[in-house]
Design an enzyme around this catalytic site. Structure first.
Site, short mmCIF file in Angstrom:
data_model
loop_
_atom_site.label_atom_id
_atom_site.label_comp_id
_atom_site.label_asym_id
_atom_site.label_seq_id
_atom_site.Cartn_x
_atom_site.Cartn_y
_atom_site.Cartn_z
N GLY A 105 59.84 70.20 6.47
CA GLY A 105 58.89 71.02 7.19
C GLY A 105 57.67 71.38 6.36
N ASP A 137 53.83 76.95 8.98
CA ASP A 137 52.55 76.37 8.55
C ASP A 137 52.66 75.22 7.55
OD1 ASP A 137 53.39 77.75 6.36
OD2 ASP A 137 51.75 79.20 6.34
N ASP A 272 71.31 70.99 3.87
CA ASP A 272 70.01 70.32 3.78
C ASP A 272 69.41 70.51 2.39
OD1 ASP A 272 69.93 73.03 4.89
OD2 ASP A 272 67.76 72.84 4.74
N ASN A 273 70.01 71.38 1.60
CA ASN A 273 69.52 71.62 0.24
C ASN A 273 70.48 71.05 -0.81
OD1 ASN A 273 67.32 72.95 1.29
ND2 ASN A 273 68.20 74.99 1.04
N ASP A 282 65.51 72.12 -4.20
CA ASP A 282 64.99 73.21 -3.36
C ASP A 282 65.15 74.57 -4.01
OD1 ASP A 282 63.82 71.76 -1.45
OD2 ASP A 282 65.08 72.40 0.21
P1 AMP Z 1 64.59 75.93 2.95
O1 AMP Z 1 65.48 77.10 3.17
O2 AMP Z 1 63.37 76.23 2.11
O3 AMP Z 1 65.31 74.73 2.47
O4 AMP Z 1 63.96 75.58 4.38
C1 AMP Z 1 64.74 75.29 5.51
C2 AMP Z 1 63.93 74.48 6.49
O5 AMP Z 1 62.77 75.21 6.90
C3 AMP Z 1 63.43 73.15 5.93
O6 AMP Z 1 63.50 72.19 6.95
C4 AMP Z 1 62.01 73.48 5.56
O7 AMP Z 1 61.23 72.33 5.57
C5 AMP Z 1 61.59 74.48 6.63
N1 AMP Z 1 60.54 75.40 6.17
C6 AMP Z 1 60.67 76.43 5.32
N2 AMP Z 1 59.48 77.03 5.12
C7 AMP Z 1 58.56 76.37 5.85
C8 AMP Z 1 57.16 76.51 6.08
N3 AMP Z 1 56.42 77.44 5.49
N4 AMP Z 1 56.57 75.63 6.92
C9 AMP Z 1 57.28 74.67 7.51
N5 AMP Z 1 58.60 74.50 7.36
C10 AMP Z 1 59.24 75.33 6.54
MG MG Z 2 65.27 72.94 2.05
#
Ligand code: AMP
Ligand code: MG
Length: 520
Positions: A105, A137, A272-273, A282
């Site tokens: 994302g 974003d 996913d991490n 991550d």
């Molecule tokens: P994370 O917990 O950082 O691994 O994020 C979980 C999911 O949310 C992943 O698919 C990330 O790509 C998405 N994500 C987290 N923050 C953002 C952001 N600011 N914009 C877009 N996608 C995000």
């Molecule tokens: Mg992630």
């Protein structure tokens, strides 16, 4: 942008099926492993810091790092010739629940660089929206980018398997975040980190097609991952999948054993991490254990369930591997080899944990009763509210013939707690001294082994926060100073004692030091 020296191969996009639609429109992406998307340009990219070791791995010289093109490319405004950006598609279990399609994302891979015969995927984090941004974003704030940049390099130098970081680029743009999801959004400076790893394939990469019953894509992804990322696997047919899953399991075991050795809490061990290469990946609301507490998690988003606390990371890794095993099961005739892989995880973890125990306590070799000795020491650290890093490091200074508390004094956070555990600690030190004497190692050999397993410097949460505070005021020297210290975490670095100090009182409850959220 022309750079004839760089050789890109981009197998992920040339060998795997891609999404027919391009661009960042939010969508469900079926039957494809990636979507073509370009970084969104930023106002004023400025290189704030880079890792000299990663630059060397990639064959990037000083002139290239200093060129204006470098900040343009690694801020997301330009591409080197041969780059072909994409966002990967994957799913995941988040906090114990299947979350469906997630994907990159806010990460965009630029390409797979071949340097010195090795493959390195270069991936921007915070480079703007992708089809997987789910309404967010796609950006990252400076504070979390500093944390990811510094921690991935610090972990590498600690000997922990991890993705790396090449660069930290300020975007010159503001990003709005509600740090604690409490209705107080704020504009913060934005940044982009370039992460580097042989592969960013995650457990969730396989879970997503499996959840959709897309066995053809699942099989294709597995075969691709083995061919590209596990070329050492020689077996044919299903046997290759068997060996592969076992390797994923044992590498994950090694990674988590290292986390426990150095006091690292990942904070968001969603599937996913989890990298299939067993790399720490991550860096979000991670933290470092200071006063020893197996129940501690830095992630306020997880404060209720405390699913991802320090002491349960091994169990969570196992749970995540079970999810992966379920996802891969359509590729296996029966479940026995998958169970064997999971068993291999437990066995390997036990071996690694023992090795870490022997080294951390300086015992030469494992003997019956050593596990109890370690467990009792950990209990003392917990009850006595002692700093994990300082206490283990100080143990090397304990004279086994006349064990005294003195070397451990600096590890205490509270005089009251110290008082409380002092008799038990003295008693433990007596037993510890005897065990060390029985090992019969020389003083030098024992100290060497212990100092190689017990870092002097770790990326304490408040140290990173100090560098962040300075950076938010426009002073970026704190980032490179900290990186410099973390390049040699096992050495005593004269003049840098301040970086080894226990957490100062101001940091005890400060946001960013003891509390972090996923919002970044
Ligand atoms: P994370 O917990 O950082 O691994 O994020 C979980 C999911 O949310 C992943 O698919 C990330 O790509 C998405 N994500 C987290 N923050 C953002 C952001 N600011 N914009 C877009 N996608 C995000
Ligand atoms: Mg992630």
């Amino acid at each position: 942008m022309n750079n004839a020296n760089l050789l890109f191969d981009n197998r992920f996009v040339t060998a795997l099926p891609g999404d027919a639609e391009t661009g960042p429109r939010r969508r469900e992406v079926l039957g494809a492993a990636w979507s073509q998307v370009t970084p969104t340009p930023v106002a004023a990219p400025v290189l704030l810091a880079h890792s000299p070791e990663v630059a060397a791995l990639l064959g990037f010289d000083e002139a290239m790092l200093r060129s204006p093109e470098f900040a343009e490319v690694f801020g997301g405004n330009a591409l080197y010739e041969g780059m072909r950006p994409w966002a990967a598609n994957y799913g995941g279990h988040q906090f114990g629940h299947w979350a469906g399609q997630l994907g990159d994302g806010r990460a965009i891979s630029l390409g797979e660089l071949i340097a010195d015969g090795r493959r390195w995927e270069l991936q921007l984090k915070g480079a703007g929206p992708t089809p997987y941004s789910r309404g967010a974003d796609g950006r990252a704030v400076l504070r979390s980018s500093i944390r990811e940049f510094l921690c991935s390099e610090a972990m590498h130098h600690l000997g922990v398997p991890t993705t790396r970081a090449l660069s930290l680029v300020a975007t010159g743009e503001a990003v709005v975040r509600d740090m604690f999801y409490d209705g107080h959004p704020q504009a913060e400076p934005g940044a982009v980190v370039c992460r580097v790893a042989p592969s960013f394939i995650r457990f969730g990469t396989f879970e997503l097609p499996a959840s959709r019953g897309d066995v053809a894509l699942l099989r294709q992804l597995a075969e691709f991952c083995i061919a590209r990322d596990f070329p050492e696997l020689a077996a044919a047919g299903e046997q290759r999948f068997v060996q592969w899953f076992e390797l994923i399991c044992t590498r994950t075991a090694v990674m988590v054993a290292h986390w426990l050795r150095v006091g690292f809490v990942h904070g968001v061990m969603n599937t996913d991490n989890m990298s299939v290469l067993g790399l720490t990946i991550d860096y979000g609301p991670y933290g470092w254990v200071e006063n020893y507490d197996p129940e501690w998690t830095p992630n306020t988003t997880d404060a209720q369930g405390r699913r991802y606390r320090f002491g349960t990371q091994m169990q969570v890794a196992y749970w995540n591997l079970v999810r992966l095993a379920q996802a891969l099961s359509p590729l296996f005739e029966d479940a026995a080899p998958l169970q064997a892989g999971l068993d291999a995880f437990r066995e390997r973890f036990a071996v690694e944990e023992r090795a870490a125990l022997v080294a951390k306590l300086g015992l030469g070799e494992f003997r019956d009763g050593d596990e109890l000795l370690m467990e009792q020491f950990r209990e003392l650290l917990h009850e006595g509210e002692m700093d994990m890093t300082l206490a283990f490091r100080a143990l090397a200074e304990v004279d086994p013939a006349a064990p005294a508390v003195a070397p451990l004094e600096e590890a205490f956070y509270s005089p009251g707690k110290r008082e409380q555990v002092l008799p038990a600690l003295q008693d433990w030190l007596q037993r510890y001294g005897q065990r060390v004497l029985a090992a019969g190692q020389s003083v030098a050999a024992r100290r060497r082994a212990m100092q190689a397993a017990n870092p002097r410097y770790v990326l304490r949460n408040w140290l990173a926060q100090e560098a962040i505070d300075r950076a938010e005021q426009g002073d970026f020297a704190g980032i490179t100073d900290l990186l410099e210290v973390m390049r040699h975490p096992y050495d005593d670095q004269p003049g840098r004692e301040a970086y080894a100090r226990k957490r100062p009182e101001w940091a005890r409850e400060r946001a960013g030091c003891s509390m972090l959220s996923c919002s970044s």
